[in-house]
Design a protein around this motif. Structure first.
Motif, PDB file in Angstrom:
ATOM      1  N   ASN A   1       0.835  -1.208   0.000  1.00 37.69           N
ATOM      2  CA  ASN A   1       0.000   0.000   0.000  1.00 37.69           C
ATOM      3  C   ASN A   1       0.870   1.258   0.000  1.00 37.69           C
ATOM      4  OD1 ASN A   1      -0.653  -2.247   1.913  1.00 37.69           O
ATOM      5  ND2 ASN A   1      -2.743  -1.509   1.622  1.00 37.69           N
TER       6      ASN A   1
ATOM      7  N   LYS B   1     -11.894   5.632   3.287  1.00 32.23           N
ATOM      8  CA  LYS B   1     -10.971   5.234   2.222  1.00 32.23           C
ATOM      9  C   LYS B   1      -9.558   5.069   2.751  1.00 32.23           C
ATOM     10  CE  LYS B   1     -13.523   7.026  -1.745  1.00 32.23           C
ATOM     11  NZ  LYS B   1     -13.467   7.847  -2.989  1.00 32.23           N
TER      12      LYS B   1
ATOM     13  N   TRP C   1      -7.679   1.641   2.424  1.00 30.26           N
ATOM     14  CA  TRP C   1      -6.440   1.624   1.638  1.00 30.26           C
ATOM     15  C   TRP C   1      -5.330   0.874   2.375  1.00 30.26           C
ATOM     16  CZ3 TRP C   1      -2.086   5.165   2.674  1.00 30.26           C
ATOM     17  CH2 TRP C   1      -1.021   4.959   1.791  1.00 30.26           C
TER      18      TRP C   1
ATOM     19  N   LYS D   1      -7.480  -2.116  -5.893  1.00 32.33           N
ATOM     20  CA  LYS D   1      -8.169  -1.269  -4.918  1.00 32.33           C
ATOM     21  C   LYS D   1      -7.179  -0.330  -4.234  1.00 32.33           C
ATOM     22  CE  LYS D   1     -11.503  -1.594  -1.111  1.00 32.33           C
ATOM     23  NZ  LYS D   1     -12.218  -2.506  -0.191  1.00 32.33           N
ATOM     24  N   MET D   2      -6.003  -0.853  -3.925  1.00 32.09           N
ATOM     25  CA  MET D   2      -4.951  -0.017  -3.316  1.00 32.09           C
ATOM     26  C   MET D   2      -4.646   1.187  -4.191  1.00 32.09           C
ATOM     27  SD  MET D   2      -1.972  -2.612  -2.097  1.00 32.09           S
ATOM     28  CE  MET D   2      -2.370  -4.144  -1.246  1.00 32.09           C
TER      29      MET D   2
ATOM     30  N   LEU E   1      -7.664   3.724  -4.380  1.00 31.54           N
ATOM     31  CA  LEU E   1      -7.832   4.470  -3.131  1.00 31.54           C
ATOM     32  C   LEU E   1      -6.679   5.434  -2.907  1.00 31.54           C
ATOM     33  CD1 LEU E   1      -9.118   1.587  -0.814  1.00 31.54           C
ATOM     34  CD2 LEU E   1     -10.439   3.556  -1.628  1.00 31.54           C
ATOM     35  N   CYS E   2      -5.480   5.019  -3.283  1.00 29.13           N
ATOM     36  CA  CYS E   2      -4.307   5.874  -3.150  1.00 29.13           C
ATOM     37  C   CYS E   2      -4.488   7.163  -3.956  1.00 29.13           C
ATOM     38  CB  CYS E   2      -3.065   5.112  -3.616  1.00 29.13           C
ATOM     39  SG  CYS E   2      -1.537   6.033  -3.502  1.00 29.13           S
TER      40      CYS E   2
END
Length: 578
Positions: free
Chosen positions: A273, A312, A316, A324-325, A328-329
């Protein structure tokens, strides 16, 4: 009725102070006196002198290395009971709910707890408040939400010490609560098992540990009992981030945490992440405590400051889905840009509301965003060196705000004097959060302004600028800069060493963006941000040397913080021999 101002000649309404007087007082506070103190090292080597001046009683080599065995073996009050309960819930697969705070300390604490407990086979969920509608700390709404998810055990992270109502609701619903916190306790404590280094009877030496640090140390012990110690140590990338973002003092155990956490960041062993975020920001340099505090931490905080709930941000950090990481980042980085833009606009509004005739600043305006109040209070306090509380009406029609102070004015003690007029409050000596009914605003304001008047009466606030040594350009060698870099992490409690360089001529001056100054002398680059120097002048400069890496090229640079006339008095400061 009106009067004519004797200074500017403008007509001013009775009972008002002329704007020229206001601006003059504000400028006087901004440009307050500075006292320059040069440490006399008495012939000692740089590292020994630095540690002694900062009253750090530790072997210099041990301090520099910050090895992981520097984590304390001491236990918190109630830690053993908490560990026993957690182990029981893990063994019996009973559901655990992590109740975290909405700031970077709480967010990283939630992620650390979930990462460890899930990898230990735990059934774990979490809840985090909406700062606008629920406020700080464990509350009935969150408790009821966790109960609906069939949670039997609630573990708070970075909150709970003031959660009387929320813990009461959990007790009513038959839930077990472990409070893990690091904030100052009030007179009345919640009916729960409390792990907080600041509670009476707790002998844990590190009183400056952060919320994520507390939950990490508890779960480290859990992992040790299950022969999974490395599982906990892998979380140090996040523990370091939360510690720096929450302004934990970077000495002792906190330094060990951050030093080792930064190793994970820089040895490419941090979680995926965080790697996504590093790539997104295109930061190729070595990650330092500065980056954790001023780049990565604010990104984690941005969502709750703008929208109340850091959903979020938490997702994250805990998701294991790369797509998804990444998504969201990107969202979090965009939110932080929005947050920065909003903050600058609201700082202008807030500064216009500063009343420099008072010694405690109360700023109350409907335009202020609740999530930015703490940042605004911090900036105003830093600018004028006066305790500051910034407030606005919240969604429940109460007045809610954040405060910031500086040593030796204790904000928590000041609020203790008005607690009967507040709906809630919490915090510590230098930072607070308060909620009150609007009808009580004037009385609270008057009492705190009086406290400020009494405290600052006959006090001349002087900024002390500590200088760790005097350097010439011949001192600025590669080995010297490398030695200074070994002292990282710098931050709260252990500031970057500052040096004076005397009689430096400014000749080939470049002005960057109409506000920064850059020049070279004896093959050393000098840069002064937000300062315009004059060509063909000689100055004394206070600042620090560092490596400046650009396009893969490495060059020594001296960053200027203070520009002194050659006549400026510099006093010697003897280091303690005790």
């Amino acid at each position: 009725m009106a009067y004519i101002c004797e200074i500017c000649g403008e007509q001013v309404e009775d009972e008002l102070i002329c704007s020229c007087v206001i601006e003059s007082k504000k400028e006087a506070l901004k440009n307050r006196k500075k006292k320059y103190l040069l440490i006399n090292s008495n012939g000692e080597d740089l590292i020994t002198a630095l540690l002694k001046a900062r009253q750090i009683d530790e072997d210099s080599q041990k301090f520099i290395e910050g090895k992981i065995d520097g984590l304390l073996n001491n236990t918190f009050l109630n830690e053993e009971k908490a560990i026993s309960i957690i182990l029981d819930y893990l063994e019996n697969k009973k559901k655990i709910g992590i109740y975290g705070d909405y700031d970077a300390d709480g967010i990283t604490g939630i992620a650390v707890a979930i990462s460890i407990l899930r990898k230990l086979g735990g059934d774990v969920t979490y809840y985090v408040n909406n700062r606008f509608t629920e406020g700080f700390g464990i509350g009935p709404t969150g408790v009821e939400a966790l109960k609906k998810e069939n949670v039997d055990l609630i573990i708070t992270v970075d909150n709970g010490i003031a959660g009387i109502e929320g813990v009461g609701k959990a007790n009513e619903l038959g839930m077990t609560v472990i409070v893990t916190d690091h904030h100052e306790p009030n007179d009345i404590l919640p009916n729960a098992l409390i792990v907080d280094p600041k509670q009476d009877g707790c002998t844990y030496p590190n009183k400056e540990i952060t919320g994520v640090g507390v939950i990490f140390k508890i779960l480290l012990r859990v992992c040790e009992k299950l022969d999974r110690k490395n599982l906990a140590l892998k979380q140090l990338d996040l523990v370091a981030l939360g510690t720096v973002a929450d302004l934990g003092a970077l000495v002792g155990e906190n330094r060990v945490i951050v030093k080792n956490g930064l190793m994970l960041w820089n040895w490419d062993k941090c979680r995926l992440n965080l790697k996504f975020l590093k790539d997104k920001l295109n930061l190729k340099r070595t990650v330092t405590s500065y980056d954790l505090g001023f780049i990565y931490g604010p990104i984690l905080n941005a969502e709750s400051r703008l929208y109340g709930k850091p959903e979020k941000a938490v997702e994250w950090l805990i998701t294991e889905n790369p797509k998804k990481m990444e998504s969201l980042c990107s969202d979090l980085v965009k939110m932080n840009e929005e947050r920065k833009s909003n903050l600058e606009k609201q700082l202008v509004i807030s500064d216009s509301l500063v009343d420099p005739t008072k010694d405690f600043f109360f700023i109350y305006d409907s335009c202020i965003e609740e999530g930015l109040a703490g940042l605004i209070a911090s900036r105003i306090m830093d600018t004028y060196k006066r305790p500051t509380i910034v407030l606005k009406k919240d969604s429940n029609n109460n007045v809610k705000g954040s405060g910031r102070s500086f040593e030796p004015f204790n904000l928590k003690e000041a609020l203790d004097n008005v607690k009967s007029f507040l709906l809630s409050y919490g915090g510590h000596a230098l930072a607070c959060g308060i909620t009150l009914d609007e009808s009580q605003l004037v009385v609270v304001k008057n009492i705190l302004e009086t406290k400020g008047l009494q405290f600052f009466k006959d006090k001349d606030i002087v900024d002390e600028v500590i200088i760790d040594g005097s350097l010439g350009t011949h001192h600025l060698t590669e080995s010297f800069i490398d030695l200074l870099e070994q002292l990282e992490p710098f931050g709260m409690g252990f500031k970057r060493p500052s040096f004076i360089m005397k009689d430096i001529p400014v000749r080939d001056l470049l002005i960057l963006k109409e506000k920064h100054s850059k020049f070279s002398y004896n093959n050393i680059n000098f840069i002064a941000f937000n300062k315009i120097l004059e060509r063909n002048n000689d100055y004394h400069f206070i600042g620090y040397p560092k490596w400046n890496i650009y396009n893969g090229r490495k060059k020594i640079q001296f960053v200027i913080h203070h520009v002194l006339d050659k006549e400026t008095e510099i006093c010697e400061l003897e280091t303690s021999t005790e």
